[in-house]
Design a protein around this motif. Structure first.
Motif, PDB file in Angstrom:
ATOM      1  N   LEU A  58     -44.819 -25.970  84.576  1.00 37.31           N
ATOM      2  CA  LEU A  58     -43.638 -24.859  84.020  1.00 37.31           C
ATOM      3  C   LEU A  58     -43.025 -25.322  82.912  1.00 37.31           C
ATOM      4  CD1 LEU A  58     -41.963 -22.323  84.413  1.00 37.31           C
ATOM      5  CD2 LEU A  58     -40.481 -23.619  86.143  1.00 37.31           C
ATOM      6  N   GLY A  62     -44.160 -23.429  80.162  1.00 41.66           N
ATOM      7  CA  GLY A  62     -43.459 -22.136  80.437  1.00 41.66           C
ATOM      8  C   GLY A  62     -43.980 -21.383  81.353  1.00 41.66           C
ATOM      9  N   PRO A  63     -43.320 -20.463  81.805  1.00 38.67           N
ATOM     10  CA  PRO A  63     -43.722 -19.509  82.836  1.00 38.67           C
ATOM     11  C   PRO A  63     -45.067 -18.717  82.364  1.00 38.67           C
ATOM     12  CG  PRO A  63     -41.935 -18.597  81.832  1.00 38.67           C
ATOM     13  CD  PRO A  63     -42.101 -19.944  81.231  1.00 38.67           C
ATOM     14  N   GLU A  64     -45.467 -18.616  81.223  1.00 37.94           N
ATOM     15  CA  GLU A  64     -46.773 -17.826  80.887  1.00 37.94           C
ATOM     16  C   GLU A  64     -47.949 -18.866  80.571  1.00 37.94           C
ATOM     17  OE1 GLU A  64     -44.775 -19.862  77.177  1.00 37.94           O
ATOM     18  OE2 GLU A  64     -44.114 -18.518  78.893  1.00 37.94           O
ATOM     19  N   ASN A  65     -47.560 -20.223  81.166  1.00 36.55           N
ATOM     20  CA  ASN A  65     -48.862 -20.954  81.244  1.00 36.55           C
ATOM     21  C   ASN A  65     -49.852 -20.719  82.159  1.00 36.55           C
ATOM     22  OD1 ASN A  65     -50.505 -23.243  80.869  1.00 36.55           O
ATOM     23  ND2 ASN A  65     -48.861 -24.769  81.606  1.00 36.55           N
ATOM     24  N   PRO A  66     -51.272 -20.679  82.176  1.00 39.08           N
ATOM     25  CA  PRO A  66     -51.962 -20.467  83.194  1.00 39.08           C
ATOM     26  C   PRO A  66     -51.984 -21.318  84.281  1.00 39.08           C
ATOM     27  CG  PRO A  66     -53.327 -19.915  81.032  1.00 39.08           C
ATOM     28  CD  PRO A  66     -51.766 -20.476  80.785  1.00 39.08           C
ATOM     29  N   GLY A  69     -49.458 -20.685  86.879  1.00 42.08           N
ATOM     30  CA  GLY A  69     -50.093 -19.960  87.685  1.00 42.08           C
ATOM     31  C   GLY A  69     -50.729 -20.250  88.782  1.00 42.08           C
ATOM     32  N   ARG A 151     -35.697 -27.494  76.250  1.00 39.30           N
ATOM     33  CA  ARG A 151     -35.797 -25.871  76.703  1.00 39.30           C
ATOM     34  C   ARG A 151     -34.735 -25.194  77.203  1.00 39.30           C
ATOM     35  NH1 ARG A 151     -40.959 -23.632  77.378  1.00 39.30           N
ATOM     36  NH2 ARG A 151     -42.563 -24.919  76.726  1.00 39.30           N
TER      37      ARG A 151
END
Length: 285
Positions: A58, A62-66, A69, A151
Motif C-alpha cells: 500500500l 498506493g491503493p491502486e497497486n495490484p 490487492g 504520501r
C-alpha cells in the motif's frame, strides 16, 4: 545487492513480533524459548507478518497497486485461518489431551507411549489477531517512514483549531472517565468490586492519556518545533489504544486484573464457621 522491501520488512516484522511474544510470556512467568519460533500466543505473528506485507504494498504503490490487492486478500485469509481452522484445531487438541489423561487415570489405556501430548496453542483469539495486525501495520509504516511522510505530508503539520478543540474535549472526557472509574473502583461493594484491579488500571491509563493530550495541546499552542505535529498526537493515541487492548487481553484471556470475590467470600465463610464451632465447643463445656 539490495533486498526488496517486500521481503525484508515482513521478515523483520516476524522477528520483532516473535520477540514480543516471547517477552510477554516471560513477563507472565512462562520462560519458554520455543516461543521464539512457534505459532500461537500473543500477539499473532502470522497476522503481523502478512499485514506488514500488505502495508508495504500500500505504501509503495498506493491503493491502486495490484500487489496491494493480492497481499490484502492473502492477509485476510491468513488472519481468518488463525481465528477459525487453527484455533479450532488447538481446542480439539486440548480436549483430546484431557480425554487421554482421564483414560490413563482410569486405566482404560494400557500402552501410554502410543499417545503423545498434542500441541494446544495453534490459533489465536480475535484480540491477538487485532493486536498482531496493528503491530504489522505500524512496523511497516515505521520502516518506510520517509515514503509515508511523502504520501501523507499532513502528519508533520500542526493540527488546526477544530482538531485542537476536539483534542481538548477528548482530554477532558478521559480525565472525567478516569476520575469516575477510580472512585467506583474504590467502593467496597458494587458491580466493579470484582474488577477493582482492572478498573484501577483503566483509571490510571485514562488519566495519564488525558495529561499526555494536554501536553500535546500545550506544545501545539506554543508552536514548539518538532512536537506540534499530527504525528505526535497519533503516537499518543496509539499508545492509549495498545495499552487498553493489553488490559482487556489480561482481563478476558488471562483472567487477571480481577478480584476473586467468591474466594474471599468463601474464606470469610470458613472463618465464621470455624469461630462459630469454637463458640459452640466452649458453650458445651
Amino acid at each position: 545487492m539490495q533486498i526488496s522491501e517486500y521481503l525484508w520488512v515482513p521478515l523483520a516484522t516476524w522477528a520483532i513480533a516473535q520477540s514480543v511474544k516471547f517477552f510477554i510470556a516471560v513477563f507472565r512467568g512462562q520462560y519458554t524459548p520455543s516461543l521464539l519460533f512457534s505459532s500461537g500466543g500473543m500477539p499473532s505473528v502470522h497476522s503481523a507478518t502478512v499485514s506488514s506485507l500488505a502495508t508495504v504494498a500500500l505504501i509503495i504503490g498506493g491503493p491502486e497497486n495490484p500487489l496491494f490487492g493480492i497481499t490484502g486478500v492473502v492477509a485476510a485469509i491468513v488472519m481468518y485461518d488463525s481465528l477459525g481452522v487453527r484455533r479450532s484445531a488447538g481446542e480439539q487438541a486440548r480436549m483430546l489431551n484431557h480425554l487421554i489423561d482421564d483414560l490413563m487415570q482410569s486405566g482404560a489405556i494400557k500402552t501410554h507411549k502410543k499417545y503423545g501430548h498434542l500441541r494446544e496453542i495453534l490459533g489465536h483469539r480475535p484480540l491477538e489477531v487485532v493486536i498482531g495486525a496493528t503491530l504489522g501495520v505500524l512496523l511497516a509504516a515505521a520502516f518506510n517512514a520517509s515514503t509515508v511522510l511523502d504520501r501523507l505530508p499532513w502528519l508533520v503539520v500542526r493540527p488546526n483549531a477544530t482538531a485542537m478543540l476536539i483534542e481538548l474535549i477528548l482530554a477532558l472526557f478521559l480525565m472525567a472517565v478516569g476520575i469516575l472509574t477510580w472512585v467506583l473502583a474504590r467502593r467496597p461493594q458494587g458491580r466493579l468490586a470484582s474488577y477493582r484491579p482492572f478498573a484501577s488500571h483503566m483509571a490510571i491509563s485514562s488519566l495519564v492519556t488525558a495529561l499526555v493530550l494536554g501536553f500535546c495541546l500545550l506544545v501545539q499552542r506554543q508552536q514548539i518545533e518538532g512536537w506540534q505535529t499530527w504525528f505526535v498526537l497519533l503516537v499518543a493515541l496509539m499508545g492509549f489504544v495498545f495499552w487498553h487492548l493489553g488490559l482487556w487481553y489480561r482481563l478476558l484471556v488471562d483472567g487477571a486484573l480481577r478480584t476473586p470475590v467468591e474466594t474471599k467470600t468463601s474464606a470469610r465463610r470458613e472463618k465464621w464457621l470455624s469461630a462459630a464451632g469454637k463458640r459452640r465447643q466452649k458453650a458445651s463445656k
